[in-house]
Motif scaffolding. Structure first.
Motif, mmCIF file in Angstrom:
data_model
loop_
_atom_site.group_PDB
_atom_site.id
_atom_site.type_symbol
_atom_site.label_atom_id
_atom_site.label_comp_id
_atom_site.label_asym_id
_atom_site.label_seq_id
_atom_site.Cartn_x
_atom_site.Cartn_y
_atom_site.Cartn_z
ATOM 1 N N UNK A 25 20.104 73.678 58.792
ATOM 2 C CA UNK A 25 21.080 75.093 58.064
ATOM 3 C C UNK A 25 20.822 74.503 56.835
ATOM 4 N N UNK A 26 21.284 73.168 56.506
ATOM 5 C CA UNK A 26 21.267 73.020 55.006
ATOM 6 C C UNK A 26 20.204 73.188 53.849
ATOM 7 N N UNK A 27 19.265 73.407 55.041
ATOM 8 C CA UNK A 27 17.395 74.000 53.609
ATOM 9 C C UNK A 27 17.613 75.750 53.508
ATOM 10 N N UNK A 28 17.825 76.424 54.637
ATOM 11 C CA UNK A 28 17.826 77.852 54.921
ATOM 12 C C UNK A 28 19.463 77.897 53.123
ATOM 13 N N UNK A 29 20.060 77.065 52.740
ATOM 14 C CA UNK A 29 21.441 77.297 52.559
ATOM 15 C C UNK A 29 20.650 76.859 51.054
ATOM 16 N N UNK A 30 19.750 76.215 50.952
ATOM 17 C CA UNK A 30 19.735 75.774 49.995
ATOM 18 C C UNK A 30 18.317 76.360 49.151
ATOM 19 N N UNK A 31 17.317 77.507 50.387
ATOM 20 C CA UNK A 31 16.438 77.859 50.108
ATOM 21 C C UNK A 31 17.449 79.653 49.310
ATOM 22 N N UNK A 32 18.499 79.566 49.895
ATOM 23 C CA UNK A 32 19.544 80.840 49.165
ATOM 24 C C UNK A 32 20.521 81.310 48.128
ATOM 25 N N UNK A 33 20.822 78.864 48.006
ATOM 26 C CA UNK A 33 20.615 79.559 46.615
ATOM 27 C C UNK A 33 20.051 78.563 45.814
ATOM 28 N N UNK A 34 18.840 78.436 45.917
ATOM 29 C CA UNK A 34 17.495 78.899 45.071
ATOM 30 C C UNK A 34 17.700 80.552 43.985
ATOM 31 N N UNK A 35 17.754 81.252 45.326
ATOM 32 C CA UNK A 35 17.563 82.644 45.045
ATOM 33 C C UNK A 35 17.997 83.047 44.013
ATOM 34 N N UNK A 36 19.842 83.191 44.964
ATOM 35 C CA UNK A 36 20.356 83.134 43.526
ATOM 36 C C UNK A 36 20.467 83.124 42.148
ATOM 37 N N UNK A 37 19.977 81.370 42.006
ATOM 38 C CA UNK A 37 20.215 81.035 40.932
ATOM 39 C C UNK A 37 18.812 81.433 39.899
ATOM 40 N N UNK A 38 17.844 82.435 40.647
ATOM 41 C CA UNK A 38 16.720 82.569 39.535
ATOM 42 C C UNK A 38 16.773 84.264 39.946
ATOM 43 N N UNK A 39 17.167 84.477 39.464
ATOM 44 C CA UNK A 39 17.670 86.107 39.184
ATOM 45 C C UNK A 39 16.348 86.710 38.900
ATOM 46 N N UNK A 40 16.368 88.012 39.204
ATOM 47 C CA UNK A 40 14.916 88.543 39.029
ATOM 48 C C UNK A 40 15.034 89.204 37.820
ATOM 49 N N UNK A 41 13.932 89.809 36.832
ATOM 50 C CA UNK A 41 13.701 89.748 35.632
ATOM 51 C C UNK A 41 14.136 90.791 35.022
ATOM 52 N N UNK A 42 15.079 91.068 34.240
ATOM 53 C CA UNK A 42 15.821 92.293 33.118
ATOM 54 C C UNK A 42 14.514 93.167 32.815
ATOM 55 N N UNK A 43 15.032 93.974 33.316
ATOM 56 C CA UNK A 43 13.806 95.496 32.256
ATOM 57 C C UNK A 43 14.889 96.796 31.443
ATOM 58 N N UNK A 44 14.267 96.918 31.025
ATOM 59 C CA UNK A 44 15.639 98.579 30.508
ATOM 60 C C UNK A 44 14.807 99.549 31.180
ATOM 61 N N UNK A 45 13.527 99.639 31.854
ATOM 62 C CA UNK A 45 12.692 100.530 31.757
ATOM 63 C C UNK A 45 12.116 100.945 33.240
ATOM 64 N N UNK A 46 13.209 100.271 33.697
ATOM 65 C CA UNK A 46 13.736 100.571 35.147
ATOM 66 C C UNK A 46 14.426 102.038 35.490
ATOM 67 N N UNK A 47 14.613 102.742 34.279
ATOM 68 C CA UNK A 47 16.031 103.899 34.185
ATOM 69 C C UNK A 47 16.780 103.742 33.422
ATOM 70 N N UNK A 48 17.700 102.054 32.618
ATOM 71 C CA UNK A 48 18.375 101.975 31.357
ATOM 72 C C UNK A 48 18.053 102.658 30.252
ATOM 73 N N UNK A 49 16.675 102.668 29.436
ATOM 74 C CA UNK A 49 16.118 103.520 29.185
ATOM 75 C C UNK A 49 16.102 103.990 28.180
ATOM 76 N N UNK A 50 16.569 105.165 29.419
ATOM 77 C CA UNK A 50 16.501 106.165 29.403
ATOM 78 C C UNK A 50 17.972 107.210 29.233
ATOM 79 N N UNK A 51 19.342 106.186 29.722
ATOM 80 C CA UNK A 51 20.153 106.950 29.265
ATOM 81 C C UNK A 51 20.353 106.292 28.130
ATOM 82 N N UNK A 52 20.370 105.085 27.857
ATOM 83 C CA UNK A 52 20.467 104.584 26.348
ATOM 84 C C UNK A 52 19.699 105.395 24.924
ATOM 85 N N UNK A 53 19.035 106.423 25.099
ATOM 86 C CA UNK A 53 18.615 107.639 24.308
ATOM 87 C C UNK A 53 18.819 108.864 24.400
#
Length: 222
Positions: A1-29
């Protein structure tokens, strides 16, 4: 359980890269002409102020969710008794994909982040990419904009990324460039927080506006 929990913790600690071109760019324009000069300068020059915009939006949960593929652990299972080591453990992590990210790319990144040969990664269910981003330079969006302004004259109309799952995804294959999600309601923060929660409700005046909107939309589409 500790190994799985550690894997989940690593995923939360490294979020996916942020991008404006996923829809936010059009909103701001779309919002740029309606905001003060300072913000207008920033919104109109996203190539220069992109990192600043991303940092500002990422400071709120809703803004952060509009910038990146989200990572949300939802289920973790392991042992059945407090004095018996479990023979295995599993965790379910939900990823809501930002337009432009693929299921395959998400799986590859998850494996890279976890980086543990003893933790197996597999897709639960079919896996689904985000729906295509619909265009704003067509008659359908123009009709929707005109209808919104007729019922809510005080509103600024702009495209935005709907971060939740709606039935509209079932229509994406029929109208990949013109499937719009819109809820004709004026909601304060308290009403937004009540969605899918205790005492979720709709004010009678808002109910009347919903009827007015759809009546106007049907007429404008004829």
């Amino acid at each position: 359980m500790g190994r799985v929990a550690a894997a989940v913790a690593r995923l939360e600690a490294e979020p996916f890269p942020a991008r404006l071109n996923g829809g936010v760019s059009g909103l701001l324009a779309y919002l740029a002409p309606a905001v003060p000069f300072g913000k207008r300068l920033v919104f109109a020059n996203q190539w220069l102020f992109g990192p600043l915009i991303q940092k500002s939006l990422a400071a709120t949960p809703s803004g952060n969710a509009a910038l990146r593929t989200t990572t949300a652990p939802t289920i973790i299972r392991g042992g059945d008794k407090d004095n018996v080591l479990p023979s295995g453990a599993t965790a379910t992590v939900n990823f809501r994909l930002l337009p432009g990210d693929s299921v395959g790319a998400v799986v590859r990144r998850v494996k890279e982040i976890i980086n543990d040969p003893l933790v197996q990664v597999k897709i639960v269910g079919a896996g689904r990419a985000a729906s295509p981003v619909s265009g704003t330079d067509n008659a359908a969006f123009a009709t929707l904009t005109r209808t919104i302004k007729s019922v809510f004259p005080q509103a600024l109309v702009a495209p935005y990324v709907v971060v939740g799952t709606t039935d509209a995804r079932a229509y994406a294959s029929l109208c990949p460039q013109a499937t719009y999600r819109f809820m004709p309601l004026l909601m304060d923060q308290a009403a937004i927080e009540s969605l899918h929660g205790t005492n979720e409700r709709l004010h009678p005046s808002a109910y009347q506006e919903v009827i007015r909107f759809y009546a106007a939309l049907i007429k404008n589409l004829q």
